[in-house]
Scaffold this active site. Structure first.
Site, PDB file in Angstrom:
ATOM      1  N   ALA A  13       0.654  -1.232   0.125  1.00 12.95           N
ATOM      2  CA  ALA A  13      -0.040   0.068  -0.222  1.00 12.95           C
ATOM      3  C   ALA A  13       0.870   1.320   0.065  1.00 12.95           C
ATOM      4  CB  ALA A  13      -0.752   0.036   1.223  1.00 12.95           C
ATOM      5  N   ASP A  63       8.654  -8.455   3.013  1.00 11.43           N
ATOM      6  CA  ASP A  63       8.365  -9.053   1.655  1.00 11.43           C
ATOM      7  C   ASP A  63       7.057 -10.197   1.531  1.00 11.43           C
ATOM      8  OD1 ASP A  63       8.446 -10.506  -0.656  1.00 11.43           O
ATOM      9  OD2 ASP A  63      10.735 -10.251  -0.624  1.00 11.43           O
ATOM     10  N   VAL A  64       6.097  -9.973   0.645  1.00 13.06           N
ATOM     11  CA  VAL A  64       4.924 -10.881   0.601  1.00 13.06           C
ATOM     12  C   VAL A  64       5.190 -12.168   0.120  1.00 13.06           C
ATOM     13  CG1 VAL A  64       2.992  -9.229   0.496  1.00 13.06           C
ATOM     14  CG2 VAL A  64       4.285 -10.062  -1.634  1.00 13.06           C
ATOM     15  N   TYR A 155       2.824 -12.799 -15.749  1.00  7.03           N
ATOM     16  CA  TYR A 155       1.707 -12.061 -15.039  1.00  7.03           C
ATOM     17  C   TYR A 155       0.563 -12.541 -15.408  1.00  7.03           C
ATOM     18  CZ  TYR A 155      -0.538  -7.600 -13.547  1.00  7.03           C
ATOM     19  OH  TYR A 155      -1.123  -6.398 -12.878  1.00  7.03           O
ATOM     20  N   LYS A 159      -2.298 -13.753 -12.297  1.00  9.62           N
ATOM     21  CA  LYS A 159      -3.448 -13.148 -12.131  1.00  9.62           C
ATOM     22  C   LYS A 159      -4.762 -14.413 -12.454  1.00  9.62           C
ATOM     23  CE  LYS A 159      -1.932  -9.284 -10.708  1.00  9.62           C
ATOM     24  NZ  LYS A 159      -2.309  -8.793  -9.387  1.00  9.62           N
ATOM     25  N   ILE A 188      -4.153   1.070 -15.381  1.00  7.34           N
ATOM     26  CA  ILE A 188      -4.515   2.344 -14.187  1.00  7.34           C
ATOM     27  C   ILE A 188      -3.211   3.037 -13.994  1.00  7.34           C
ATOM     28  CG2 ILE A 188      -5.150   2.568 -11.742  1.00  7.34           C
ATOM     29  CD1 ILE A 188      -7.298   1.096 -13.625  1.00  7.34           C
TER      30      ILE A 188
HETATM   31  P1  NAP Z   1       2.673  -0.113  -8.026  1.00  7.47           P
HETATM   32  O1  NAP Z   1       2.127   1.303  -8.155  1.00  7.47           O
HETATM   33  O2  NAP Z   1       3.918  -0.603  -8.682  1.00  7.47           O
HETATM   34  O3  NAP Z   1       2.811  -0.286  -6.335  1.00  7.47           O
HETATM   35  C1  NAP Z   1       3.028  -1.572  -6.043  1.00  7.47           C
HETATM   36  C2  NAP Z   1       3.202  -1.852  -4.602  1.00  7.47           C
HETATM   37  O4  NAP Z   1       3.365  -3.203  -4.253  1.00  7.47           O
HETATM   38  C3  NAP Z   1       3.896  -0.911  -3.677  1.00  7.47           C
HETATM   39  O5  NAP Z   1       3.433  -0.604  -2.533  1.00  7.47           O
HETATM   40  C4  NAP Z   1       5.146  -1.956  -3.649  1.00  7.47           C
HETATM   41  O6  NAP Z   1       6.057  -1.578  -2.329  1.00  7.47           O
HETATM   42  C5  NAP Z   1       4.538  -3.212  -3.246  1.00  7.47           C
HETATM   43  N1  NAP Z   1       5.059  -4.364  -3.375  1.00  7.47           N
HETATM   44  C6  NAP Z   1       5.724  -4.953  -4.717  1.00  7.47           C
HETATM   45  N2  NAP Z   1       6.373  -6.146  -4.240  1.00  7.47           N
HETATM   46  C7  NAP Z   1       6.264  -6.417  -2.961  1.00  7.47           C
HETATM   47  C8  NAP Z   1       6.784  -7.265  -2.137  1.00  7.47           C
HETATM   48  N3  NAP Z   1       7.103  -8.428  -2.703  1.00  7.47           N
HETATM   49  N4  NAP Z   1       6.368  -7.269  -0.903  1.00  7.47           N
HETATM   50  C9  NAP Z   1       5.670  -6.533  -0.445  1.00  7.47           C
HETATM   51  N5  NAP Z   1       5.105  -5.336  -1.177  1.00  7.47           N
HETATM   52  C10 NAP Z   1       5.515  -5.399  -2.422  1.00  7.47           C
HETATM   53  O7  NAP Z   1       1.771  -1.126  -8.646  1.00  7.47           O
HETATM   54  P2  NAP Z   1      -0.038  -0.890  -8.661  1.00  7.47           P
HETATM   55  O8  NAP Z   1      -0.190  -0.439 -10.350  1.00  7.47           O
HETATM   56  O9  NAP Z   1      -0.720   0.018  -7.659  1.00  7.47           O
HETATM   57  O10 NAP Z   1      -0.712  -2.297  -8.519  1.00  7.47           O
HETATM   58  C11 NAP Z   1      -1.306  -2.991  -7.617  1.00  7.47           C
HETATM   59  C12 NAP Z   1      -1.921  -4.031  -7.776  1.00  7.47           C
HETATM   60  O11 NAP Z   1      -2.720  -3.809  -8.687  1.00  7.47           O
HETATM   61  C13 NAP Z   1      -0.946  -5.151  -8.424  1.00  7.47           C
HETATM   62  O12 NAP Z   1      -1.379  -6.457  -8.064  1.00  7.47           O
HETATM   63  C14 NAP Z   1      -1.001  -5.027  -9.773  1.00  7.47           C
HETATM   64  O13 NAP Z   1      -0.698  -6.485 -10.429  1.00  7.47           O
HETATM   65  C15 NAP Z   1      -2.505  -4.709  -9.914  1.00  7.47           C
HETATM   66  N6  NAP Z   1      -2.723  -4.109 -11.221  1.00  7.47           N
HETATM   67  C16 NAP Z   1      -2.262  -2.935 -11.412  1.00  7.47           C
HETATM   68  C17 NAP Z   1      -2.849  -2.468 -12.901  1.00  7.47           C
HETATM   69  C18 NAP Z   1      -2.209  -1.230 -13.491  1.00  7.47           C
HETATM   70  O14 NAP Z   1      -2.348  -0.689 -14.665  1.00  7.47           O
HETATM   71  N7  NAP Z   1      -1.548  -0.249 -12.590  1.00  7.47           N
HETATM   72  C19 NAP Z   1      -3.613  -3.068 -13.643  1.00  7.47           C
HETATM   73  C20 NAP Z   1      -4.076  -4.305 -13.263  1.00  7.47           C
HETATM   74  C21 NAP Z   1      -3.850  -4.933 -11.989  1.00  7.47           C
HETATM   75  P3  NAP Z   1       7.368  -0.536  -2.357  1.00  7.47           P
HETATM   76  O15 NAP Z   1       6.901   0.701  -2.906  1.00  7.47           O
HETATM   77  O16 NAP Z   1       8.146  -0.896  -1.206  1.00  7.47           O
HETATM   78  O17 NAP Z   1       7.992  -1.112  -4.017  1.00  7.47           O
END
Ligand code: NAP
Length: 248
Positions: A13, A63-64, A155, A159, A188
């Site tokens: 988050a 780390d998840v 990916y 998913k 997004i």
């Molecule tokens: P983002 O802006 O890259 O943020 C990713 C978040 O996940 C960050 O808070 C990051 O922490 C955390 N994270 C990554 N690896 C981790 C780990 N191993 N352990 C704990 N935390 C971890 O991504 P987002 O776009 O918000 O995506 C959030 C979710 O939505 C994901 O599941 C993604 O697949 C899904 N999603 C996104 C999109 C899109 O277009 N953006 C579309 C479809 C689905 P740090 O800040 O510390 O790195």
């Protein structure tokens, strides 16, 4: 308030969609426990923002992918906040490559973060939810897991796995008054797209009937609906929020 005295635990988050969900649910009255991987500053900023909403919040650098670390995060959260009511599996990464060029590490890192991370946090919380005979789980999937996307075999597989996990768990825990759903975002505007060129983003927009990328808040509104009582008869479903992208 919709979520007064409820506690939400949410992965990833510090930025993007997870951040928007944390703020949305805190705004509805929930206490928030969240984790992140590296970005201490963003996590601290989010803590400050949520404290200003008048609820409790605590961030954990966990780390998840690491089940034991996730278990400790869950135990610390229960001790601090007195229990857990809502679980949001959001942490996720991409490592896009044609399969012909994909290294085993690119595959493993994505599966372990997205799919195994979802297992880890849900497994670590589910017994508490079962014992209290109530709870809600929301998993953040992706349109990529429904339609498949080129250069995303890792990916898309992670998913699609999350969607199957959602359905199976929904059946398994419905008898304990626990609902499990997924949200599948389209494109997004978050850091996840930061390596996309403007030209590529414009190409994407042309494939989206609403002709734009989505905002994190457009995902968090759906999550807020799903965790509330208005969604009390909904379980095992995946809700697409993609501006029409998956219509094809
Ligand atoms: P983002 O802006 O890259 O943020 C990713 C978040 O996940 C960050 O808070 C990051 O922490 C955390 N994270 C990554 N690896 C981790 C780990 N191993 N352990 C704990 N935390 C971890 O991504 P987002 O776009 O918000 O995506 C959030 C979710 O939505 C994901 O599941 C993604 O697949 C899904 N999603 C996104 C999109 C899109 O277009 N953006 C579309 C479809 C689905 P740090 O800040 O510390 O790195």
């Amino acid at each position: 308030m919709l979520l007064k005295n409820k506690t939400v635990i949410i992965s990833g988050a510090s930025r993007g969609i997870g951040r928007a969900i944390a703020v949305e649910l805190a705004g509805a009255g929930a206490n928030v426990s969240f984790n992140f991987l590296k970005n201490n500053k963003e996590a601290a900023d989010l803590e400050k923002e949520i404290i200003n909403l008048g609820v409790k919040v605590k961030s954990f650098q966990v780390d998840v992918k690491n089940y034991d670390a996730v278990k400790s995060w869950v135990e610390d959260t229960k001790e601090l906040f007195g229990g857990i009511d809502i679980v949001i599996n959001n942490a996720g990464i991409i490592k896009d490559k044609a399969l012909a060029l994909m290294e085993p590490d690119d595959w493993q890192e994505v599966i372990n973060t997205n799919l195994e991370g979802t297992f880890n946090l849900t497994r670590a919380t589910i017994v508490s939810l079962i014992k209290q005979r109530s709870g809600v789980v929301v998993n953040i999937a992706s349109v990529s897991g429904i339609t498949g996307m080129s250069r995303q075999t890792n990916y898309s597989a992670s998913k699609a796995g999350i969607i199957g996990f959602t359905k199976a768990l929904a059946k398994e825990v419905a008898a304990y008054n626990i609902r499990v759903n997924a949200v599948a975002p389209g494109f997004i505007e978050t850091d996840m797209l930061k390596n996309f060129t403007d030209e590529y983003k414009n190409q994407i927009k042309k494939q989206v009937p609403l002709n734009r990328l989505g905002r994190p808040e457009e995902i968090s509104k759906m999550v807020k609906f799903l965790v509330g009582d208005d969604a009390g008869y909904i379980t095992g479903q995946t809700f697409v929020v993609d501006g029409g992208l998956s219509i094809g």
